[in-house]
Motif scaffolding. Structure first.
Motif, mmCIF file in Angstrom:
data_model
loop_
_atom_site.group_PDB
_atom_site.id
_atom_site.type_symbol
_atom_site.label_atom_id
_atom_site.label_comp_id
_atom_site.label_asym_id
_atom_site.label_seq_id
_atom_site.Cartn_x
_atom_site.Cartn_y
_atom_site.Cartn_z
ATOM 1 N N THR A 1 14.311 -5.825 -1.509
ATOM 2 C CA THR A 1 14.385 -5.471 -0.095
ATOM 3 C C THR A 1 14.283 -6.738 0.732
ATOM 4 N N GLU A 2 15.211 -6.918 1.656
ATOM 5 C CA GLU A 2 15.135 -8.067 2.547
ATOM 6 C C GLU A 2 14.010 -7.855 3.561
ATOM 7 N N ILE A 3 13.182 -8.865 3.757
ATOM 8 C CA ILE A 3 11.997 -8.730 4.625
ATOM 9 C C ILE A 3 11.885 -9.932 5.562
ATOM 10 N N GLU A 4 13.006 -10.418 6.037
ATOM 11 C CA GLU A 4 13.009 -11.616 6.867
ATOM 12 C C GLU A 4 12.105 -11.478 8.092
ATOM 13 N N ASP A 5 12.148 -10.308 8.760
ATOM 14 C CA ASP A 5 11.308 -10.120 9.950
ATOM 15 C C ASP A 5 9.826 -10.213 9.604
ATOM 16 N N LEU A 6 9.456 -9.619 8.490
ATOM 17 C CA LEU A 6 8.061 -9.703 8.056
ATOM 18 C C LEU A 6 7.667 -11.143 7.749
ATOM 19 N N LEU A 7 8.527 -11.864 7.061
ATOM 20 C CA LEU A 7 8.228 -13.252 6.731
ATOM 21 C C LEU A 7 8.048 -14.084 7.986
ATOM 22 N N GLU A 8 8.884 -13.861 8.988
ATOM 23 C CA GLU A 8 8.768 -14.616 10.232
ATOM 24 C C GLU A 8 7.438 -14.343 10.933
ATOM 25 N N ASN A 9 6.936 -13.126 10.814
ATOM 26 C CA ASN A 9 5.694 -12.749 11.495
ATOM 27 C C ASN A 9 4.438 -13.023 10.675
ATOM 28 N N TYR A 10 4.567 -13.028 9.344
ATOM 29 C CA TYR A 10 3.379 -13.106 8.494
ATOM 30 C C TYR A 10 3.382 -14.285 7.525
ATOM 31 N N VAL A 11 4.390 -15.145 7.557
ATOM 32 C CA VAL A 11 4.435 -16.439 6.865
ATOM 33 C C VAL A 11 4.594 -16.300 5.349
ATOM 34 N N GLY A 12 3.724 -15.525 4.692
ATOM 35 C CA GLY A 12 3.750 -15.382 3.232
ATOM 36 C C GLY A 12 2.362 -15.074 2.725
ATOM 37 N N GLY A 13 2.160 -15.232 1.422
ATOM 38 C CA GLY A 13 0.843 -15.125 0.828
ATOM 39 C C GLY A 13 0.058 -13.892 1.238
ATOM 40 N N ARG A 14 -1.189 -14.126 1.633
ATOM 41 C CA ARG A 14 -2.105 -13.026 1.942
ATOM 42 C C ARG A 14 -1.664 -12.209 3.142
ATOM 43 N N ALA A 15 -1.184 -12.854 4.212
ATOM 44 C CA ALA A 15 -0.783 -12.111 5.402
ATOM 45 C C ALA A 15 0.371 -11.171 5.090
ATOM 46 N N LEU A 16 1.386 -11.679 4.406
ATOM 47 C CA LEU A 16 2.542 -10.863 4.045
ATOM 48 C C LEU A 16 2.135 -9.699 3.151
ATOM 49 N N ALA A 17 1.345 -9.990 2.122
ATOM 50 C CA ALA A 17 0.931 -8.934 1.197
ATOM 51 C C ALA A 17 0.068 -7.886 1.892
ATOM 52 N N THR A 18 -0.793 -8.321 2.810
ATOM 53 C CA THR A 18 -1.636 -7.379 3.544
ATOM 54 C C THR A 18 -0.791 -6.472 4.428
ATOM 55 N N ALA A 19 0.207 -7.035 5.099
ATOM 56 C CA ALA A 19 1.088 -6.234 5.940
ATOM 57 C C ALA A 19 1.812 -5.175 5.115
ATOM 58 N N LEU A 20 2.293 -5.563 3.936
ATOM 59 C CA LEU A 20 2.960 -4.606 3.060
ATOM 60 C C LEU A 20 1.987 -3.546 2.556
ATOM 61 N N ALA A 21 0.829 -3.982 2.082
ATOM 62 C CA ALA A 21 -0.154 -3.049 1.540
ATOM 63 C C ALA A 21 -0.619 -2.054 2.589
ATOM 64 N N HIS A 22 -0.800 -2.519 3.814
ATOM 65 C CA HIS A 22 -1.304 -1.655 4.878
ATOM 66 C C HIS A 22 -0.424 -0.436 5.087
ATOM 67 N N ASP A 23 0.882 -0.621 4.984
ATOM 68 C CA ASP A 23 1.787 0.490 5.274
ATOM 69 C C ASP A 23 2.384 1.142 4.042
ATOM 70 N N ARG A 24 2.163 0.581 2.856
ATOM 71 C CA ARG A 24 2.816 1.129 1.674
ATOM 72 C C ARG A 24 1.837 1.700 0.649
ATOM 73 N N ILE A 25 0.558 1.379 0.777
ATOM 74 C CA ILE A 25 -0.463 2.029 -0.051
ATOM 75 C C ILE A 25 -1.060 3.173 0.773
ATOM 76 N N PRO A 26 -1.009 4.408 0.285
ATOM 77 C CA PRO A 26 -1.599 5.515 1.048
ATOM 78 C C PRO A 26 -3.075 5.263 1.330
ATOM 79 N N PHE A 27 -3.525 5.636 2.522
ATOM 80 C CA PHE A 27 -4.915 5.401 2.880
ATOM 81 C C PHE A 27 -5.888 6.137 1.966
ATOM 82 N N ASP A 28 -5.443 7.230 1.330
ATOM 83 C CA ASP A 28 -6.324 7.990 0.437
ATOM 84 C C ASP A 28 -6.041 7.703 -1.033
ATOM 85 N N ALA A 29 -5.394 6.589 -1.317
ATOM 86 C CA ALA A 29 -5.014 6.277 -2.695
ATOM 87 C C ALA A 29 -6.236 6.062 -3.575
ATOM 88 N N ASP A 30 -6.093 6.424 -4.846
ATOM 89 C CA ASP A 30 -7.068 6.113 -5.877
ATOM 90 C C ASP A 30 -6.758 4.710 -6.378
#
Length: 557
Positions: A21-50
């Motif tokens: 998946t192309e994520i250029e907008d995310l990269l521009e806003n979150y640089v990479g590493g921890r910020a990028l991964a956190t942004a992805l995790a926040h919206d792609r891991i369900p809040f009630d996940a085990d």
């Protein structure tokens, strides 16, 4: 702003599919590493996940500086829902993986689903292949590396792997790379274990269209200064300050009963340096602060121990022989466990049995934890879940065991432990460095909140770059501005978004003011936590107003 390049690669290990998946907008806003991964995790891991369920996701991510030849850039970030804390956790590791990861042509790997068989998968610039590896069941980390070398002609610098601890869902299991470098804190090794993923390899040739242009200078200047430095850390790693901390502040001893260790000389920086037999480094780094050590009498070789391991398997257990600590370190690396949490859990057990100083028992119990045998099955749950059964105090925050730097003496660091989204982790803000140096008075918590916020934001950005924490004297604020083509305040803003997303995610899982606490008293903690919330613009109950939560990543369809 400079940022990482390349798509998101999502690997569903249950379906055996790989999607870019192309994520250029995310990269521009979150640089990479921890910020990028956190942004992805926040919206792609369900809040009630085990944390152990197939809906949890593990992210391995790089930053733009991993395309440079600059010292202090041989690291990567890993993020996921922690089985230890039940909240989001990010951790990073050094070694030689990052350049091979970049050469595979991606900026972040997302692992989702659950395999029905023990699995390895291989990421190249041509795609992803899957391999069932039942023969690697409960293999150690070096045994897994040997398998990858034999069957794929790839060294451990191309690989992440879990040991028996990860397979057995030890809540503080690490993901290992280069055999001895750990994505240590928070139990992400158990997340891969729950997904039945034993190892992942990365290989390729860097695509010209994904190259990131790194400003030079300061790239070459930093590298040259790192190569010519005479810092003690280049000789003794993080153990160089052990005696100083013990004598002037606190080195937690005998499961936090005591504040100093009478046997410190046997496990401190000089003792470790005596066992060091060659230089060790991370990819592209001339600083070479790693600690390959060997004991000639026993033939034991390991990498380390670093200061946190000297504390957790040394003073905290009442063990004063560096060779014993080296053996504990090697056990954790080989079996795939965080040395901090494992050492604290073993120290809690030694306390319950009145066996402080019994290194042989400590080694026996450490191994039992990885295989969940006997008492090891209880300790594998972590101190927060087992302290009542042991009859000892619960020295954790948000379920995470304490690092060495004692918040009972360094009150700003204590405040940091209390409010950190990650729990009792010293790297979340590193207030300790300001208090050890005298830049901040170690006494008291009031008036430190704004500096704590800045430290957290800086650390979050640093982990997004990705820049080694030990390079701060060389990768200065001014040089960061040049490297990333942005004002320092812009860099801190990326960190602030990251911390806020972590907090917002954890709030949705029930975390609030009650979780921002300590198992011991320090001055004015209640008031200082309130100052921190105010500085962050959060609610008095420790939650993020929805209006303050940054937009992050598109949900996975």
């Amino acid at each position: 702003m400079l940022h990482a390049a390349g798509p998101l690669l999502t690997v569903d290990v249950g379906e055996r599919t790989a999607t870019e998946t192309e994520i250029e907008d995310l990269l521009e806003n979150y640089v990479g590493g921890r910020a990028l991964a956190t942004a992805l995790a926040h919206d792609r891991i369900p809040f009630d996940a085990d944390p152990f369920g197939p809906e949890n996701r593990a992210y391995l991510s790089t930053g733009p500086l991993q395309q440079s030849a600059m010292s202090f850039t041989g690291r990567m970030n890993m993020t996921g829902l922690s089985p230890l804390t039940d909240g989001l956790v990010s951790t990073n590791a050094g070694g030689y993986l990052s350049r091979n990861f970049v050469d595979a042509g991606i900026s972040v790997l997302e692992v989702v689903g659950e395999s029905d068989e023990l699995l390895a998968f291989h990421v190249t610039d041509d795609g992803v292949s899957f391999e069932e590896v039942p023969e690697l069941e409960e293999a150690t980390v070096p045994e897994t590396s040997d398998y990858v070398d034999e069957h794929h002609d790839l060294g451990p610098e191309h690989c992440i792997a879990i040991g028996p601890a990860g397979e057995n869902l030890v809540r503080f299991a690490s993901v290992m790379t280069f055999d001895s470098r750990a994505f240590g804190r928070g139990g992400l090794g158990a997340v891969l274990g729950a997904k039945n993923v034993k190892c992942v390899t990365f290989e390729g040739e860097a695509a010209p269209e994904l190259e990131v242009e790194i400003p030079d200078p300061p790239e070459s200047e930093i590298h040259r200064e790192a190569a010519t430095s005479d810092d003690r850390m280049r000789r003794q790693g993080t153990t160089g300050g052990t005696e100083f901390i013990n004598d002037n502040f606190s080195l937690p001893t005998r499961y936090f009963r005591d504040y100093e260790f009478e046997g410190v000389e046997g496990i401190g920086g000089n003792a470790v340096e005596e066992k060091k037999y060659k230089k060790g480094a991370c990819s592209a780094c001339a600083y070479a602060c790693k600690l390959p050590t060997r004991d000639e009498e026993t033939g034991l070789e390991t990498e380390g121990p670093e200061f946190e391991t000297v504390y957790s398997f040394g003073s905290l257990q009442g063990v004063g022989d560096v060779v014993d600590v080296m053996k504990s370190n090697e056990l954790c690396d080989t079996l795939g466990m965080d040395t901090i949490s494992a050492g604290v859990a073993v120290a809690a057990y030694l306390d319950s049995e009145e066996e402080f100083g019994n290194a042989d028992l400590a080694h026996e119990v450490t191994e039992k934890i990885a295989y969940r045998e006997g008492i090891g099955d209880l300790l594998a749950e972590g101190v927060d879940r087992c302290h009542d059964d042991l009859g000892v105090d619960n020295y954790t925050v948000k379920g995470m065991e304490f690092a060495a730097h004692d918040g009972r003496v360094l009150h700003g660091q204590g405040l940091s432990y209390a409010v950190a989204n990650r729990g009792a982790d010293h790297m979340y803000a590193s207030m300790l460095s300001l208090e050890y140096s005298g830049e901040l008075d170690p006494e008291g918590t009031l008036g430190k909140a704004e500096r704590l916020v800045e430290q957290e934001n800086y650390a979050a950005f640093r982990d997004s770059g990705v820049v080694c924490a030990f390079g701060s004297d060389y990768v200065t604020d001014e040089r960061l501005e040049t490297l990333f083509d942005a004002d320092y305040d812009e860099l801190l803003a990326v960190g602030a978004k990251t911390v806020t997303l972590e907090r917002h995610f954890n709030n949705q899982r029930g975390f609030d003011r009650a979780d921002d606490d300590l198992p011991y008293e320090i001055p004015d903690l209640e008031e200082a936590v309130a100052e921190y919330y105010d500085a962050r613009g959060w609610m008095a109950d420790g939650t993020v107003p929805d209006s303050r939560a940054p937009e992050s990543a598109p949900a996975d369809d």
